[in-house]
Enzyme design. Sequence first.
Site, PDB file in Angstrom:
ATOM      1  N   ASN A 175       0.872  -1.175   0.000  1.00 28.09           N
ATOM      2  CA  ASN A 175       0.000   0.000   0.000  1.00 28.09           C
ATOM      3  C   ASN A 175       0.908   1.224   0.000  1.00 28.09           C
ATOM      4  OD1 ASN A 175      -1.747   2.087   0.506  1.00 28.09           O
ATOM      5  ND2 ASN A 175      -2.342   1.397   2.558  1.00 28.09           N
ATOM      6  N   TRP A 176       0.968   1.863  -1.158  1.00 27.21           N
ATOM      7  CA  TRP A 176       1.915   2.979  -1.290  1.00 27.21           C
ATOM      8  C   TRP A 176       1.382   4.270  -0.677  1.00 27.21           C
ATOM      9  CZ3 TRP A 176       4.089   2.311  -7.010  1.00 27.21           C
ATOM     10  CH2 TRP A 176       4.732   1.077  -7.099  1.00 27.21           C
ATOM     11  N   LYS A 177       0.127   4.231  -0.230  1.00 23.22           N
ATOM     12  CA  LYS A 177      -0.494   5.410   0.394  1.00 23.22           C
ATOM     13  C   LYS A 177      -0.305   6.638  -0.497  1.00 23.22           C
ATOM     14  CE  LYS A 177      -0.082   3.255   4.865  1.00 23.22           C
ATOM     15  NZ  LYS A 177       0.079   3.386   6.323  1.00 23.22           N
TER      16      LYS A 177
ATOM     17  N   HIS B 133      -9.425   1.333   5.207  1.00 24.70           N
ATOM     18  CA  HIS B 133      -8.134   1.503   5.889  1.00 24.70           C
ATOM     19  C   HIS B 133      -8.328   2.451   7.080  1.00 24.70           C
ATOM     20  CE1 HIS B 133      -3.978   2.601   6.655  1.00 24.70           C
ATOM     21  NE2 HIS B 133      -3.642   1.519   5.981  1.00 24.70           N
TER      22      HIS B 133
ATOM     23  N   GLU C 145      -6.690   4.840   8.040  1.00 26.60           N
ATOM     24  CA  GLU C 145      -6.489   6.256   7.703  1.00 26.60           C
ATOM     25  C   GLU C 145      -7.759   6.830   7.077  1.00 26.60           C
ATOM     26  OE1 GLU C 145      -2.825   5.548   5.589  1.00 26.60           O
ATOM     27  OE2 GLU C 145      -1.911   5.018   7.508  1.00 26.60           O
TER      28      GLU C 145
ATOM     29  N   GLU D 129      -5.088  -4.653  10.724  1.00 25.61           N
ATOM     30  CA  GLU D 129      -4.041  -3.660  10.909  1.00 25.61           C
ATOM     31  C   GLU D 129      -4.290  -2.915  12.210  1.00 25.61           C
ATOM     32  OE1 GLU D 129      -2.159  -2.533   6.873  1.00 25.61           O
ATOM     33  OE2 GLU D 129      -3.874  -1.229   7.165  1.00 25.61           O
TER      34      GLU D 129
ATOM     35  N   GLY E  10       2.878   2.427  10.859  1.00 26.12           N
ATOM     36  CA  GLY E  10       3.852   3.498  10.707  1.00 26.12           C
ATOM     37  C   GLY E  10       4.595   3.850  11.989  1.00 26.12           C
TER      38      GLY E  10
ATOM     39  N   SER F 293       3.701  -2.035  10.331  1.00 26.55           N
ATOM     40  CA  SER F 293       5.157  -2.135  10.507  1.00 26.55           C
ATOM     41  C   SER F 293       5.740  -3.494  10.110  1.00 26.55           C
ATOM     42  CB  SER F 293       5.557  -1.761  11.948  1.00 26.55           C
ATOM     43  OG  SER F 293       5.183  -0.423  12.217  1.00 26.55           O
TER      44      SER F 293
ATOM     45  N   GLY G 108       3.074  -0.951   4.310  1.00 19.15           N
ATOM     46  CA  GLY G 108       3.141   0.470   3.970  1.00 19.15           C
ATOM     47  C   GLY G 108       4.574   0.884   3.680  1.00 19.15           C
ATOM     48  N   GLY G 109       5.228   1.465   4.672  1.00 20.76           N
ATOM     49  CA  GLY G 109       6.572   2.031   4.498  1.00 20.76           C
ATOM     50  C   GLY G 109       7.566   1.105   3.808  1.00 20.76           C
TER      51      GLY G 109
HETATM   52  P1  13P Z   1       3.267   0.501   7.709  1.00 19.87           P
HETATM   53  O1  13P Z   1       3.745  -0.779   7.094  1.00 19.87           O
HETATM   54  O2  13P Z   1       4.008   1.718   7.220  1.00 19.87           O
HETATM   55  O3  13P Z   1       3.176   0.413   9.188  1.00 19.87           O
HETATM   56  O4  13P Z   1       1.754   0.716   7.171  1.00 19.87           O
HETATM   57  C1  13P Z   1       0.866  -0.326   7.285  1.00 19.87           C
HETATM   58  C2  13P Z   1      -0.347   0.007   6.531  1.00 19.87           C
HETATM   59  O5  13P Z   1      -1.114   0.874   6.907  1.00 19.87           O
HETATM   60  C3  13P Z   1      -0.602  -0.728   5.277  1.00 19.87           C
HETATM   61  O6  13P Z   1      -1.890  -0.521   4.810  1.00 19.87           O
END
Ligand code: 13P
Length: 251
Positions: free
Chosen positions: A10-12, A95, A97, A167, A173, A213, A234-235
């Site tokens: 997920n590149w956000k 998600h 977010e 999640e 993050g 993470s 994510g990251g």
């Molecule tokens: P991180 O891997 O950066 O913690 O993000 C997880 C995430 O929200 C994937 O959708």
Amino acid sequence: MERRPLLAGNWKMHTTVAEAEDLARAIIQSQIPADRDVLLAPPFTALSAVGKVISGSAVLLGAQNVCWEEKGAFTGDISPTMLKDVGCSMAIIGHSERRQIFGESDAMINKRVAGAMQHGLTPILCIGETLDERETDQTFRVLEEQVRNGLAGIVLGSGKKIIVAYEPVWAIGTGKTASVGQAQEVHLFVRELLATMYEKNIASEIRILYGGSVNPDNVDDLMGQDDVDGALVGGAALKADSFGRIINFNK
Ligand code: 13P
């Protein structure tokens, strides 16, 4: 029940089109074992370009959200047919977010899940508790509510599939990952809940991803858990070398 692992990036809200193309190119060049699925979910602006880069490879394309309507006055949203048009087969929905920053409710998330499925996109329904909810012993109540409400009226089976992503909000993050025990406990809880809502064999086929993470150092242990069927990253998905290692997890 053998479930095919899914490693999803997920590149956000990251990457220009050129950066997205470079990243996708580098990822398809890494060795991808044939026994697992890999999904890239770039921002909307890069979907078409990334779709072209990965076409002909085994890598799948996903969106970070999807509207329930095919077209119309829905400023700022994107339709399932538009996503299919650029090659998406899946969409991340609900998600944390979206829930926390943009106020998306379970009811709206449910409409998105239904809309995605109606148009042949596989929803990746995200659920997760906050730190406060975990510390006040509300984790399972919150997750049950998110699963029941997110899937209200959703029929599964005969080709109609969903994916769930657990999640924990406190792990996103933050560099704090759920312990493998915490992840397995929740995944099993979710699978048992799904077995009460659907048939047992349907629940046993649903892939439940862990997100929060995930990195090259913890992916092997997480994937070693019976009910962890993949990762939503994510990251660590924004760098080809770390995502490449995650794709190549060893149980
Ligand atoms: P991180 O891997 O950066 O913690 O993000 C997880 C995430 O929200 C994937 O959708």
